[in-house]
Design an enzyme around this catalytic site. Structure first.
Site, mmCIF file in Angstrom:
data_model
loop_
_atom_site.group_PDB
_atom_site.id
_atom_site.type_symbol
_atom_site.label_atom_id
_atom_site.label_comp_id
_atom_site.label_asym_id
_atom_site.label_seq_id
_atom_site.Cartn_x
_atom_site.Cartn_y
_atom_site.Cartn_z
ATOM 1 N N CYS A 251 35.325 44.502 45.834
ATOM 2 C CA CYS A 251 34.654 43.463 45.052
ATOM 3 C C CYS A 251 34.645 42.123 45.788
ATOM 4 O O CYS A 251 34.037 41.164 45.314
ATOM 5 C CB CYS A 251 35.305 43.327 43.686
ATOM 6 S SG CYS A 251 35.394 44.904 42.828
ATOM 7 N N HIS B 25 28.948 40.927 36.993
ATOM 8 C CA HIS B 25 29.702 41.214 38.212
ATOM 9 C C HIS B 25 29.053 42.359 39.011
ATOM 10 O O HIS B 25 29.563 43.474 39.047
ATOM 11 C CB HIS B 25 31.148 41.564 37.820
ATOM 12 C CG HIS B 25 32.065 41.861 38.970
ATOM 13 N ND1 HIS B 25 31.921 41.300 40.224
ATOM 14 C CD2 HIS B 25 33.160 42.683 39.061
ATOM 15 C CE1 HIS B 25 32.883 41.767 41.024
ATOM 16 N NE2 HIS B 25 33.634 42.603 40.348
#
Lengths: 394, 394
Positions: free
Chosen positions: A84, A334
């Site tokens: 991420c 996200h």
């Protein structure tokens, strides 16, 4: 470090069922170039952050793909992957290329397409950020990982679900004003507590959503900007990165993020700043507890105090240290490989004084992008062009 | 550019059914550090090249994994992906970090584990280097892509299968002397022609094998090496990278690799060298035709002449310009994410004068690492420590 930002753009975050990664990347890159008043021909090097294109899009080689679809096949181009924190790393590598004199102009983009993959395959794909031999193979996926972290943090410091819920409430409220945000509805503490349990104590509203999206920024060397008369609005003055063990089981404590503490220390040293100099922050709030840990790692609050920051309004847009004025991952969304660059896009707008949730006199900003359970973190320090007295440490 | 190499190591290439990526990475990294007479604690930043760990190992985040298994969680670490040029790019990013002053010591590693995945899934995974929307989705995989390239090249320049087979014969012969090489048996032109057709005119012996393996090098800044009294053997003096369209269909010609021509031009300019200065070369011979194209792209032969270089012995270890003294991808093997760094390992040994197929007076070396069908290329120029007169252009 001294690398200037001359354009920044995010696509709308959310569901893009009719689009592919190359389309969102192209929109983001052209948007950033347009803001920089530049054409794709000016770009020397393209860095793309993407976590799991091979799994979600059957597509690797996304650096080339991005350059190709911009009509600039011929430039140098690659992809960075650090789960991420993929585009936090793409950004860091692009800054290094400019700082090393390898490129005058770099284009940094991030993308992730998460909706087209079904939820089960997606959860499995996301788990590739954890340790496959010791975590995934035992059935541990990310909501479970952050539930373990949240339990440990709550137990150690007497933090309640209500306290953590305030982080979601704040970020959802900020998201309402951000046109690219996936969610644009406020929630209450009660909503968070009563939302569907995902991995107790983590509820659906303690968790960031599944998101498609892309972001891009144009970086230029200060010399090139001067020579070409390019308008720049923000300057990257510090970069720090660090790691921790890949698996949770190998850490002494779950209630702190050592990789973020070290990355922040390095970025501050590189920039010549202290936490007191910082006016506005974007942190990696993939779950509510992650924001509590983040503001501690960055040196704004003591350990165990980060959870009360939102409760007491200290991280509100008019608080002592505004955090996630964009809505953060919880509201803005996200798209994992895009998040690191999306944070830079938001902070650039803050430093330019044109953010939808503008922080007054924002001159120094920090971006905090985390990979996996905190196994990697990048921290970047930016400041407004022309501000003296802080930054440019080395 | 001026970045020094102080240690280089490759694992045995071939089948490693009992090992996982982290084990081979750790062996390669510790081997390189041992050669550099350094411990993992000295490393500031880790760059890992890997193409398809998410598909073959269910594992992303390999930068962190590598740092963790070396016992150095805390350093900064990431992964670069550019298909089969993944570790060429990891090497370039690591050089940039040193050149930018971000790190004194970087460890660059590459890995790919290809055997554990069945051949059908593996072929599909490798195809992620091509354009998923316009190539993979039509059933075009890499043997087919290089068959199209070979046909075009043969048609345009009157090259025969026999001519191309000589490349395999030469590289297999070199592989016999390389202890890490996957294949250590010579083949004849007849063997190549009569081998099982994969995608005509490409036979099994025109193709590189499926390989598990890892390689690593330690890079240090010249200042750090001086200060710490670290022995260095080779210096990276030039780096160039470029791209072409992702899909073959968008190119004007298949019989040349524009990304490699541009990457070479940039690397030579960066190093201040010309093709005449170069003594030894490792090129990306994933198929026999790829070596013919490579030696043309690098400026050693005119277009259409590259195929005759091996026929006439010009690329033999005692020829005018020795190419793939390691055995190349055809014999040494091609663990795709490791190949770019493996080439640097081989060239470092040449520049140190201790290669199993040593080229006399080798002082300037070039590595050529290609992603996909030539959609990306990195070229690096290295020279022996202490050699004057070439290199260090900028």
């Amino acid at each position: 470090m001294r690398v200037t930002v001359s354009g920044a753009y995010s696509t709308k975050f959310g569901k893009h069922p009719g689009s592919s990664a190359r389309e969102l990347l192209t929109e983001a890159c052209l948007g950033a170039l347009d803001e920089a008043d530049m054409t794709p021909e000016a770009v020397d090097e393209v860095h793309v952050g993407n976590f799991m294109g091979e799994l979600t899009d059957d597509q690797g080689h996304m650096g080339v793909m991005t350059a190709d679809y911009l009509g600039t096949a011929g430039v140098s181009a690659t992809r960075s992957e650090s789960a991420c924190a993929s585009s936090g790393w793409a950004f860091r590598n692009a800054c290094a290329a400019v700082e090393a004199g390898i490129a005058d102009v770099t284009l940094v983009a991030g993308v992730e397409m998460m909706h087209a993959t079904g939820i089960e395959r997606l959860t499995d794909a996301l788990a590739d950020a954890a340790d496959n031999e010791y975590e995934n193979s035992c059935g541990l996926t990310f909501p479970g990982i952050f539930a373990l972290i949240a339990r440990d943090y709550m137990d150690e410091f007497g933090v309640t679900r209500e306290d953590l819920a305030e982080i979601s409430v704040k970020n959802r409220a900020n998201g309402v004003r951000n046109p690219v945000s996936q969610y644009q509805e406020e929630v209450t503490v009660e909503d968070v507590l009563e939302a569907r349990p995902i991995a107790p104590p983590v509820s659906l509203l303690d968790s960031c959503p599944i998101t498609d999206g892309a972001s891009a920024v144009v970086l230029v060397s200060p010399e090139y900007a001067d020579d070409e008369g390019i308008e720049t609005s923000a300057v990257v003055v510090g970069s720090g990165a660090s790691t921790d063990t890949l698996a949770l089981q190998d850490r002494d404590a779950l209630s702190r993020t050592l990789s973020a503490e070290r990355a922040a220390e390095r970025a501050y040293e590189n920039a010549g700043v202290t936490p007191e100099d910082i006016d506005v922050v974007e942190v990696h709030d993939c779950f509510t507890v992650a924001e509590a840990l983040a503001v501690e790692s960055l040196g704004f609050f003591e350990r165990g105090e980060g959870a009360y920051a939102a409760v007491e309004g200290e991280t509100a847009s008019d608080g002592r240290i505004p955090v996630n004025t964009s809505g953060g991952l919880l509201a803005k969304g996200h798209p994992v490989g895009a998040t690191g660059v999306a944070q830079i896009v938001e902070l650039t707008k803050q430093l330019e004084g044109r953010h939808p949730t503008q922080v007054e006199d924002a001159e120094v900003a920090v971006a905090h992008n985390v990979g996996g359970s905190g196994a990697s973190t990048t921290v970047h320090v930016l400041q407004s062009e022309g501000v003296e007295g802080v930054g440019g440490g080395s």
